[in-house]
Design a protein around this motif. Structure first.
Motif, short mmCIF file in Angstrom:
data_model
loop_
_atom_site.label_atom_id
_atom_site.label_comp_id
_atom_site.label_asym_id
_atom_site.label_seq_id
_atom_site.Cartn_x
_atom_site.Cartn_y
_atom_site.Cartn_z
N ALA A 36 5.29 90.66 41.33
CA ALA A 36 6.66 89.75 42.00
C ALA A 36 6.89 88.40 41.90
O ALA A 36 8.44 88.30 42.10
N LEU A 40 10.67 87.28 41.36
CA LEU A 40 11.63 86.25 42.21
C LEU A 40 12.40 85.01 41.46
O LEU A 40 13.04 84.41 41.80
N ARG A 41 11.23 84.24 40.23
CA ARG A 41 12.07 83.51 40.00
C ARG A 41 13.04 84.09 38.50
O ARG A 41 13.79 83.09 38.70
N MET A 58 9.89 79.34 47.53
CA MET A 58 8.45 79.12 46.21
C MET A 58 8.16 77.52 45.71
O MET A 58 7.08 77.23 45.94
N GLU A 62 5.17 78.32 49.50
CA GLU A 62 5.08 79.16 50.36
C GLU A 62 5.39 81.46 50.00
O GLU A 62 6.20 81.43 49.16
N VAL A 64 7.82 84.39 49.71
CA VAL A 64 9.55 84.57 50.26
C VAL A 64 9.71 85.54 51.27
O VAL A 64 8.76 86.23 51.02
N GLY A 90 0.46 90.62 42.29
CA GLY A 90 1.40 89.40 42.98
C GLY A 90 2.05 90.21 43.90
O GLY A 90 2.71 89.28 45.14
N PHE A 91 1.81 91.72 44.58
CA PHE A 91 2.08 92.26 45.16
C PHE A 91 1.57 93.87 45.63
O PHE A 91 1.67 94.39 44.86
N ARG A 93 1.45 90.29 49.07
CA ARG A 93 0.02 90.02 49.73
C ARG A 93 0.18 89.86 51.19
O ARG A 93 -0.77 88.70 51.46
N GLN A 97 3.46 94.13 54.14
CA GLN A 97 3.73 94.84 52.81
C GLN A 97 2.75 95.88 51.84
O GLN A 97 3.64 97.23 51.75
N ARG A 159 4.92 74.93 36.26
CA ARG A 159 5.86 75.67 37.29
C ARG A 159 6.04 74.44 38.30
O ARG A 159 4.86 74.11 38.65
N ARG A 170 -0.54 77.63 49.30
CA ARG A 170 -0.63 79.35 48.42
C ARG A 170 -1.86 79.28 48.75
O ARG A 170 -2.35 80.57 49.26
#
Ligand code: AMP
Length: 215
Positions: A36, A40-41, A58, A62, A64, A90-91, A93, A97, A159, A170
């Motif tokens: 995920a 997003l990136r 990001m 936080e 998204v 990552g999904f 989270r 979701q 990053r 995070r």
């Protein structure tokens, strides 16, 4: 023999090795890894209006908002290459979701890689990511063959959300929201817990053993 399908997610705090273990599984099982964060990136890289909004969240570490994330992930998981299985890194989270994912996927396993906050902070200091393909390296534990370069030729970078402030945020979200997602899958009986404070190889062995996959 009926072939086992793997529709899995991997949970864990930042730098728990989720992405690395997802890649091992993907290679072994010949399945796509869906990240995920990476999706997003890619959206941010398009520099669209939505991308700029996403970037803001990001960079601060936080989450998204679901209105961006959910549909992006759903569209990716509904592509043909995921029909025989996938590994989602990552999904979900957050619990909402997880419930959303339940509306279109029957997950077979949820893996959670447990790592302490102290270890997360130590690891993030050395993490580098390929600016081209997104592959993740660690200067100490998983160094690139060529200095500062990915195997695809891309340049390795720190990053933007690996700053101390963003890391703190995070981790806070992880404890407040994502750990609850692990509980959700525990209740469903599909949670697999992994000790992430071991070498990459040992973590891999534990993951494969618990999934009953030959390494
Ligand atoms: P990752 O690459 O998994 O560490 O994710 C990097 C960042 O992307 C996170 O800190 C969030 O800002 C965003 N992100 C990734 N996955 C999600 C998600 N499931 N929901 C909301 N935001 C996410």
């Amino acid at each position: 023999m009926i072939e086992q399908k793997y529709k899995m997610i991997i949970l864990g705090p930042p730098a728990s090795g989720k992405g690395t273990q997802a890649e091992f599984l993907a290679k072994k099982l010949n399945l796509p890894t869906i990240s995920a964060g990476q999706l997003l990136r890619e959206e941010v890289d398009k520099d669209s209006e939505i991308g700029r909004e996403i970037k803001d969240y990001m960079e601060k570490g936080e989450l998204v908002p679901n209105r961006f994330t959910n549909e992006l992930v759903k569209a990716r998981l509904e592509k043909d290459d995921c029909s025989d299985g996938f590994i989602s890194d990552g999904f979900p989270r957050i619990r909402i979701q997880a419930k959303f994912l339940d509306t279109f996927v029957d997950l077979t396993q949820a893996i959670v890689i447990r790592v302490s906050d102290e270890e997360v902070e130590r690891r993030l200091a050395g993490r580098r990511i390929c600016s081209k393909c997104g592959k993740v390296y660690h200067l100490e534990f998983n160094p690139p063959l060529k200095e500062n370069a990915c195997e695809c030729g891309g340049k390795l970078e720190l990053r933007e959300d690996d700053t101390p402030q963003a890391i703190h945020q995070r981790l806070k979200i992880y404890h407040e929201e994502t750990e609850e997602v692990a509980d959700y899958y525990q209740e469903k009986g599909i949670l697999i817990e992994i000790n992430g404070e071991q070498s990459i190889e040992k973590v891999k062995k534990e993951v494969f053993n618990k999934l009953k996959i030959k390494s």
